[in-house]
Design a protein around this motif. Structure first.
Motif, PDB file in Angstrom:
ATOM      1  N   VAL A 151      -8.475   5.861 -11.352  1.00 29.33           N
ATOM      2  CA  VAL A 151      -7.820   7.150 -11.203  1.00 29.33           C
ATOM      3  C   VAL A 151      -6.610   7.029 -10.278  1.00 29.33           C
ATOM      4  N   SER A 152      -6.764   6.276  -9.193  1.00 28.64           N
ATOM      5  CA  SER A 152      -5.674   6.117  -8.229  1.00 28.64           C
ATOM      6  C   SER A 152      -5.919   4.886  -7.362  1.00 28.64           C
ATOM      7  N   VAL A 153      -4.825   4.410  -6.757  1.00 31.22           N
ATOM      8  CA  VAL A 153      -4.881   3.298  -5.813  1.00 31.22           C
ATOM      9  C   VAL A 153      -4.223   3.774  -4.527  1.00 31.22           C
ATOM     10  N   ALA A 154      -4.881   3.505  -3.398  1.00 31.10           N
ATOM     11  CA  ALA A 154      -4.337   3.934  -2.104  1.00 31.10           C
ATOM     12  C   ALA A 154      -3.009   3.239  -1.821  1.00 31.10           C
ATOM     13  N   ASP A 155      -2.139   3.917  -1.107  1.00 27.07           N
ATOM     14  CA  ASP A 155      -0.832   3.353  -0.754  1.00 27.07           C
ATOM     15  C   ASP A 155      -0.963   2.048   0.027  1.00 27.07           C
ATOM     16  N   ASP A 156      -2.009   1.933   0.861  1.00 26.21           N
ATOM     17  CA  ASP A 156      -2.198   0.700   1.637  1.00 26.21           C
ATOM     18  C   ASP A 156      -2.889  -0.400   0.821  1.00 26.21           C
ATOM     19  N   ARG A 157      -3.263  -0.080  -0.432  1.00 23.56           N
ATOM     20  CA  ARG A 157      -3.886  -1.007  -1.390  1.00 23.56           C
ATOM     21  C   ARG A 157      -5.221  -1.554  -0.889  1.00 23.56           C
ATOM     22  N   LEU A 158      -5.927  -0.773  -0.061  1.00 21.61           N
ATOM     23  CA  LEU A 158      -7.237  -1.186   0.428  1.00 21.61           C
ATOM     24  C   LEU A 158      -8.377  -0.435  -0.262  1.00 21.61           C
ATOM     25  N   SER A 159      -8.037   0.456  -1.183  1.00 22.80           N
ATOM     26  CA  SER A 159      -9.074   1.177  -1.922  1.00 22.80           C
ATOM     27  C   SER A 159      -8.503   1.710  -3.230  1.00 22.80           C
ATOM     28  N   PHE A 160      -9.420   2.006  -4.136  1.00 21.42           N
ATOM     29  CA  PHE A 160      -9.053   2.699  -5.368  1.00 21.42           C
ATOM     30  C   PHE A 160     -10.158   3.678  -5.708  1.00 21.42           C
ATOM     31  N   VAL A 161      -9.823   4.651  -6.538  1.00 22.33           N
ATOM     32  CA  VAL A 161     -10.792   5.624  -7.039  1.00 22.33           C
ATOM     33  C   VAL A 161     -10.977   5.346  -8.511  1.00 22.33           C
ATOM     34  N   VAL A 162     -12.235   5.286  -8.936  1.00 18.60           N
ATOM     35  CA  VAL A 162     -12.562   5.021 -10.331  1.00 18.60           C
ATOM     36  C   VAL A 162     -13.371   6.185 -10.889  1.00 18.60           C
ATOM     37  N   ASP A 163     -13.080   6.576 -12.119  1.00 21.14           N
ATOM     38  CA  ASP A 163     -13.846   7.589 -12.838  1.00 21.14           C
ATOM     39  C   ASP A 163     -14.997   6.842 -13.517  1.00 21.14           C
ATOM     40  N   VAL A 164     -16.159   6.850 -12.877  1.00 24.54           N
ATOM     41  CA  VAL A 164     -17.296   6.036 -13.306  1.00 24.54           C
ATOM     42  C   VAL A 164     -17.879   6.578 -14.611  1.00 24.54           C
TER      43      VAL A 164
ATOM     44  N   ASN B  36     -16.043  10.588  -9.866  1.00 24.49           N
ATOM     45  CA  ASN B  36     -15.121   9.698  -9.165  1.00 24.49           C
ATOM     46  C   ASN B  36     -15.832   9.012  -8.005  1.00 24.49           C
ATOM     47  N   LYS B  37     -15.540   7.730  -7.811  1.00 28.78           N
ATOM     48  CA  LYS B  37     -16.101   6.963  -6.713  1.00 28.78           C
ATOM     49  C   LYS B  37     -14.977   6.149  -6.085  1.00 28.78           C
ATOM     50  N   LYS B  38     -14.921   6.181  -4.758  1.00 25.98           N
ATOM     51  CA  LYS B  38     -13.924   5.401  -4.028  1.00 25.98           C
ATOM     52  C   LYS B  38     -14.523   4.039  -3.680  1.00 25.98           C
ATOM     53  N   ILE B  39     -13.798   2.974  -4.005  1.00 21.46           N
ATOM     54  CA  ILE B  39     -14.206   1.604  -3.698  1.00 21.46           C
ATOM     55  C   ILE B  39     -13.216   1.087  -2.655  1.00 21.46           C
ATOM     56  N   THR B  40     -13.730   0.602  -1.532  1.00 20.63           N
ATOM     57  CA  THR B  40     -12.889   0.171  -0.416  1.00 20.63           C
ATOM     58  C   THR B  40     -13.060  -1.315  -0.151  1.00 20.63           C
ATOM     59  N   PHE B  41     -11.959  -1.961   0.214  1.00 18.72           N
ATOM     60  CA  PHE B  41     -11.940  -3.401   0.480  1.00 18.72           C
ATOM     61  C   PHE B  41     -11.354  -3.671   1.861  1.00 18.72           C
TER      62      PHE B  41
END
Length: 70
Positions: free
Chosen positions: A38-51, A3-8
């Protein structure tokens, strides 16, 4: 797979949800499959992807996109 978290800095498209497939555009302009969301943060500024095991890490400032996994 890992899993990797991608932040915007700006909010992610509201239609992104868990199980959608995440892609990015590499430095050569090619679309590369990164893996399943895998998931999206409630604030919609990041998501987790199963790479995916075969995916290369995206470069800084990569353009991300997704497909619905219906």
């Amino acid at each position: 797979m890992a899993n990797k978290k991608i932040t915007f800095t700006n909010a992610i498209n509201t239609s992104l949800q868990a199980t959608d497939i995440i892609y990015y555009v590499n430095e050569d302009g090619n679309k590369v499959k990164l893996g399943k969301c895998v998931s999206v943060a409630d604030d919609r500024l990041s998501f987790v992807v199963d790479v995916d095991d075969t995916a290369k890490p995206p470069q800084d400032n990569a353009y991300f996109m997704f497909n619905k996994n219906n």
